[in-house]
Design a protein around this motif. Structure first.
Motif, PDB file in Angstrom:
ATOM      1  N   GLU A  32       0.722  -1.271   0.042  1.00 25.00           N
ATOM      2  CA  GLU A  32      -0.152   0.108   0.141  1.00 25.00           C
ATOM      3  C   GLU A  32       0.858   1.275   0.036  1.00 25.00           C
ATOM      4  O   GLU A  32       1.499   1.367   1.022  1.00 25.00           O
ATOM      5  CB  GLU A  32      -0.862   0.034   1.221  1.00 25.00           C
ATOM      6  CG  GLU A  32      -1.891  -1.244   1.221  1.00 25.00           C
ATOM      7  CD  GLU A  32      -2.887  -0.959   2.387  1.00 25.00           C
ATOM      8  OE1 GLU A  32      -3.778  -0.045   2.198  1.00 25.00           O
ATOM      9  OE2 GLU A  32      -2.685  -1.419   3.271  1.00 25.00           O
ATOM     10  N   GLY A  33       1.119   1.901  -1.003  1.00 30.54           N
ATOM     11  CA  GLY A  33       2.005   3.034  -1.353  1.00 30.54           C
ATOM     12  C   GLY A  33       1.042   4.125  -0.834  1.00 30.54           C
ATOM     13  O   GLY A  33      -0.095   4.520  -0.613  1.00 30.54           O
ATOM     14  N   LYS A  34       1.927   5.544  -0.942  1.00 34.77           N
ATOM     15  CA  LYS A  34       1.111   6.798  -0.652  1.00 34.77           C
ATOM     16  C   LYS A  34       0.449   7.022  -2.108  1.00 34.77           C
ATOM     17  O   LYS A  34      -0.698   7.837  -1.853  1.00 34.77           O
ATOM     18  CB  LYS A  34       2.449   7.977  -0.583  1.00 34.77           C
ATOM     19  CG  LYS A  34       3.491   7.734   0.550  1.00 34.77           C
ATOM     20  CD  LYS A  34       4.420   8.759   0.663  1.00 34.77           C
ATOM     21  CE  LYS A  34       5.250   8.640   1.736  1.00 34.77           C
ATOM     22  NZ  LYS A  34       6.507   9.594   1.831  1.00 34.77           N
ATOM     23  N   PHE A  35       0.623   6.688  -3.006  1.00 41.13           N
ATOM     24  CA  PHE A  35       0.108   7.246  -4.258  1.00 41.13           C
ATOM     25  C   PHE A  35      -0.741   6.034  -5.070  1.00 41.13           C
ATOM     26  O   PHE A  35      -1.544   6.225  -5.768  1.00 41.13           O
ATOM     27  CB  PHE A  35       0.771   7.997  -5.212  1.00 41.13           C
ATOM     28  CG  PHE A  35       1.702   9.010  -4.630  1.00 41.13           C
ATOM     29  CD1 PHE A  35       0.850  10.320  -4.046  1.00 41.13           C
ATOM     30  CD2 PHE A  35       2.811   9.073  -4.234  1.00 41.13           C
ATOM     31  CE1 PHE A  35       1.582  11.241  -3.531  1.00 41.13           C
ATOM     32  CE2 PHE A  35       3.677  10.149  -3.683  1.00 41.13           C
ATOM     33  CZ  PHE A  35       2.757  11.339  -3.327  1.00 41.13           C
ATOM     34  N   VAL A  36      -0.371   4.898  -4.794  1.00 37.22           N
ATOM     35  CA  VAL A  36      -0.526   3.891  -5.695  1.00 37.22           C
ATOM     36  C   VAL A  36      -0.392   2.292  -5.085  1.00 37.22           C
ATOM     37  O   VAL A  36       0.498   2.314  -4.176  1.00 37.22           O
ATOM     38  CB  VAL A  36      -0.005   3.497  -6.802  1.00 37.22           C
ATOM     39  CG1 VAL A  36       1.650   3.305  -6.712  1.00 37.22           C
ATOM     40  CG2 VAL A  36      -0.691   2.606  -7.805  1.00 37.22           C
TER      41      VAL A  36
END
Length: 337
Positions: A32-36
């Motif tokens: 789970e990334g900051k943007f994607v």
């Protein structure tokens, strides 16, 4: 193969997709990334058709094949930097931490003296060799389990988490209270050891071998992560070249390249790279400038009488001077110490 999800995808649909992929006996690494958000598929994915995977869920943005043999350590699987937290000492991201201490644990008095000194100067972790891999069988081999006990005594006195090297699977029970287990350059491709360390929940500091490529280092890290342990710290400690003026040749370009290839934190060991105490400062400053996430520096209260690697060890006063320079550079680079 990596699956890139659409922004703000429904959590239930993500769960359904993960369950569907797991039913195909494929390893899953969900990031789970900051943007994607990214789903990494680990294992033999040659039989999977990209178009059929795309059609399996409406939350999928795109599907890509990953050519590199390392998957879990690959930045494509995990775009954000991994931060390894060792009892509050953070390595990675915007954080910069220094590990310091003697090459070998020699006595309780020595360890506590050095631990107090390096902590005062700003070191966040204490290093010390309990087991020492030596070229000559007649050289000092370390105090073994007694060395670990003395490291733990120094930890009680200072609160510094401890880092020490493991050399054999037969010793693993002795490392129950060690905070970070170091895998030395000579054991970088001891795959049975790496697989066992992948089963533990401790951070692993993995040093690059004397004659190993960066991809080989990343594949060794993959062994650890494939076992389930994601807390891996890479260490560039110099490689063997034709140059004889220094003990090894610090591959400073390895730092930005490794960080481009992988999300794992990368630290530099200037002491082993140079083998010469007065080169530790310039190499440390270079490491900060190229984006390293920390340093591992050898410090001894009396280097001329050190039982191991005295020539590359700093005195506490010298270490304090180096730390002042490192702090200034780290602040300039917006790093948190």
């Amino acid at each position: 193969m990596i699956i890139i999800l659409k922004p703000n995808s429904d959590k239930e649909k993500i769960k359904d997709l993960l369950d569907s992929l797991k039913s195909r006996n494929i390893g899953i690494h969900y990031s789970e990334g900051k943007f994607v958000d990214i789903i990494g598929l680990i294992g033999d994915t040659s039989h999977l058709d990209i178009n059929s995977v795309m059609a399996s869920s409406d939350i999928i943005e795109t599907v890509k094949r990953v050519s590199e043999p390392y998957k879990a350590v690959n930045r494509k699987f995990h775009p954000d930097d991994t931060v390894v937290d060792v009892d509050g000492a953070k390595i990675g991201g915007q954080n910069f931490s220094v590990i310091a201490g003697p090459c070998s644990v020699e006595s309780e008095e020595q360890m506590i003296c050095i631990a107090k000194a390096v902590k005062k100067s700003g070191a966040k972790l204490l290093r010390g060799g309990a087991f020492k891999p030596r070229t000559s069988p007649y050289s000092f081999q370390g105090l073994h389990d007694e060395g670990i006990r003395l490291l733990l005594e120094a930890k009680k006195e200072t609160g510094l988490p401890i880092v020490t090297e493991i050399m054999s699977l037969t010793h693993i029970d002795l490392f129950a209270d060690v905070d970070v287990i170091q895998v030395g350059a000579r054991n970088m491709q001891n795959f049975e050891l790496l697989k066992e360390l992948g089963k533990c929940d401790k951070p692993i500091l993995l040093k690059r071998g004397l004659a190993n490529t960066m991809d080989e280092l990343l594949m060794s890290a993959e062994y650890i992560m494939a076992g389930g342990n994601s807390n891996v710290i890479l260490c560039e400690r110099g490689i063997r070249t034709f140059e004889t003026a220094t003990r090894n040749t610090l591959d400073i370009s390895a730092v930005p390249l490794l960080k481009e290839k992988s999300h794992l934190p990368v630290i530099v060991d200037p002491s082993h790279a140079a083998g010469i105490a007065n080169l530790v400062e310039p190499l440390s400053k270079a490491a900060v400038s190229v984006g390293a996430d920390g340093l591992m520096i050898e410090v001894h209260n009396n280097p001329p009488k050190a039982l191991c690697d005295g020539d590359q060890s700093l005195t506490p006063v010298q270490f304090d001077h180096v730390m002042e320079k490192v702090k200034m550079l780290a602040a300039f680079e917006n790093r948190i110490m």
